[in-house]
Write an enzyme that holds these catalytic residues in place. Structure first.
Site, PDB file in Angstrom:
ATOM      1  N   LYS A 118      31.815  38.676  44.674  1.00 55.48           N
ATOM      2  CA  LYS A 118      33.176  38.598  43.823  1.00 55.48           C
ATOM      3  C   LYS A 118      34.113  38.057  45.044  1.00 55.48           C
ATOM      4  O   LYS A 118      35.440  37.762  44.792  1.00 55.48           O
ATOM      5  CB  LYS A 118      33.611  39.706  43.224  1.00 55.48           C
ATOM      6  CG  LYS A 118      32.827  39.832  41.901  1.00 55.48           C
ATOM      7  CD  LYS A 118      33.139  40.543  40.999  1.00 55.48           C
ATOM      8  CE  LYS A 118      32.581  40.578  39.719  1.00 55.48           C
ATOM      9  NZ  LYS A 118      32.912  41.629  38.656  1.00 55.48           N
ATOM     10  N   LYS A 206      24.531  31.147  31.973  1.00 54.66           N
ATOM     11  CA  LYS A 206      24.706  32.073  31.201  1.00 54.66           C
ATOM     12  C   LYS A 206      25.775  31.899  30.158  1.00 54.66           C
ATOM     13  O   LYS A 206      27.048  31.187  30.729  1.00 54.66           O
ATOM     14  CB  LYS A 206      25.091  33.709  32.011  1.00 54.66           C
ATOM     15  CG  LYS A 206      24.768  34.806  31.043  1.00 54.66           C
ATOM     16  CD  LYS A 206      25.127  36.048  31.999  1.00 54.66           C
ATOM     17  CE  LYS A 206      26.085  37.096  31.718  1.00 54.66           C
ATOM     18  NZ  LYS A 206      26.606  37.937  32.420  1.00 54.66           N
ATOM     19  N   LYS A 209      32.695  33.789  28.709  1.00 55.54           N
ATOM     20  CA  LYS A 209      34.020  33.305  28.327  1.00 55.54           C
ATOM     21  C   LYS A 209      34.548  32.505  29.489  1.00 55.54           C
ATOM     22  O   LYS A 209      35.267  33.262  30.469  1.00 55.54           O
ATOM     23  CB  LYS A 209      34.840  34.299  28.010  1.00 55.54           C
ATOM     24  CG  LYS A 209      35.936  33.920  27.236  1.00 55.54           C
ATOM     25  CD  LYS A 209      37.137  34.969  27.136  1.00 55.54           C
ATOM     26  CE  LYS A 209      38.404  34.199  26.552  1.00 55.54           C
ATOM     27  NZ  LYS A 209      39.205  34.544  27.799  1.00 55.54           N
TER      28      LYS A 209
END
Ligand code: TRP
Length: 342
Positions: A118, A206, A209
């Site tokens: 991240k 995957k 959103k």
């Protein structure tokens, strides 16, 4: 005292069909099967939700909304052995985090893959993102939870929780219940960790959103006919016959998986029914109908979930959880010398 199963329900995003099938349903099933014999703590890690930047405007309502989705998915909020609470409503989470921070090393935290992923190519990485796993350790240790059913991506976080707990127990005596190791967690939840719904347009990825891929993602709030259209235009392949094969036919395989999960049949049964057939259009149609029917029913149920009942469950659980969490916190405070020894 019943053993505690503890699990976090993320509130950042608008949930997708992938979240529903891969996370909501298994969690609801776990509650239905284990509450009674166990205490089930389901909490929203709202303090974890802005370790990377978010739109803060909607955070509070999104938390409530996502819990409503869980209730619509079958979570029983009247169950006396289930606690549903928000992390930030139990201040001991933050306080214990600070104390644990002082017994956690930069080196071990720097090795966390989720942090590395991240933070790569980001400019302003928050200290909160770095510290995320310690807050997660506090979430678990405050309640003496032995069982923490989480996905593979959380394995390292479970392991660091165990390391921190063992370290403090060695230094200060039996302070914490050490959660069971990864292997035992897997056996315990016998979780079908294979459920990973893929994007309809990029079946190698995957379903998530993301703005790049709105046609590949079905949101639980999607209009049911629009969702059916997304299925009809799903990416398949040029093999020409249907097989359950993630490697070579991920698009078709994804559809077969969605169909089995939504119609409550085993994968083998559904695969056997379609294997070798050549009309991708027929398969898409079957999946589109299943998705549309599911969303219609689910959304109707969602609209019936009473916000008042949910809020009063949250408040009752939060009151009870503050008592439990504060007992642990005081024990730790005494151990490290912040309070007189009992
Ligand atoms: N990190 C978890 C996730 O991303 C959410 C979480 C936060 C959690 N605290 C937890 C899960 C404690 C289990 C226990 O899914």
């Amino acid at each position: 005292m019943k053993d505690v199963i503890l699990t976090g329900v993320r509130s950042n995003d608008e949930p997708t069909l992938g979240n529903y099938l891969g996370a909501f349903l298994p969690m609801v099933r776990l509650q239905r099967e284990k509450a009674g014999e166990y205490q089930v703590n389901m909490f929203v890690p709202d303090l974890h939700s802005f370790t990377t930047p978010i739109d803060h405007e909607g955070l509070y309502e999104r938390t409530i909304k996502n819990l409503k989705y869980f209730v619509a998915a079958g979570l029983d909020i009247d169950n006396a052995d289930t606690n549903i609470y928000r992390q930030s409503y139990v201040p001991a989470h933050s306080e214990l985090t600070w104390i644990l921070d002082c017994f956690t090393y930069m080196g071990e935290m720097s090795r966390m893959t989720q942090f590395k992923e991240k933070s790569t190519n980001e400019d302003n990485i928050s200290v909160g993102l770095f510290n995320y796993p310690v807050l997660m350790s506090a979430d678990i240790l405050l309640y003496g939870a032995k069982w923490v059913p989480v996905g593979d991506d959380q394995k390292q976080h479970l392991e660091i929780t165990r390391d921190i707990a063992i370290r403090l127990n060695n230094k200060f005596g039996e302070l914490f219940v050490v959660p069971e190791d990864w292997k035992k967690q897997l056996d315990f939840s016998a979780r079908d960790s294979g459920v990973r719904v893929r994007s309809l347009t990029n079946p190698d990825k995957k379903m998530s959103k993301s703005i790049d891929d709105p046609r590949g993602t079905i949101l639980l709030s999607d209009d049911p006919t629009d969702a059916a259209k997304k299925v009809m235009s799903a990416t398949t392949d040029s093999v020409g016959a249907i097989h359950f094969d993630w490697e070579n036919q991920p698009g078709v395989t994804n559809l077969l998986q969605i169909l089995a999960l939504l119609t409550n049949r085993t994968q083998n049964e559904v695969t056997a029914e379609w294997d070798g057939k050549t009309s991708y259009g027929d398969l898409k149609k079957a999946v589109a109908e299943a998705v549309q029917a599911f969303l219609e029913t689910f959304q109707a149920r969602y609209n019936e979930v009473g916000k008042e009942a949910l809020i009063s469950k949250l408040e009752a659980s939060e009151e009870a959880m503050n008592i439990v969490a504060n007992e642990t916190l005081v024990r730790v405070q005494a151990a490290v010398g912040l309070r007189p020894k009992a």
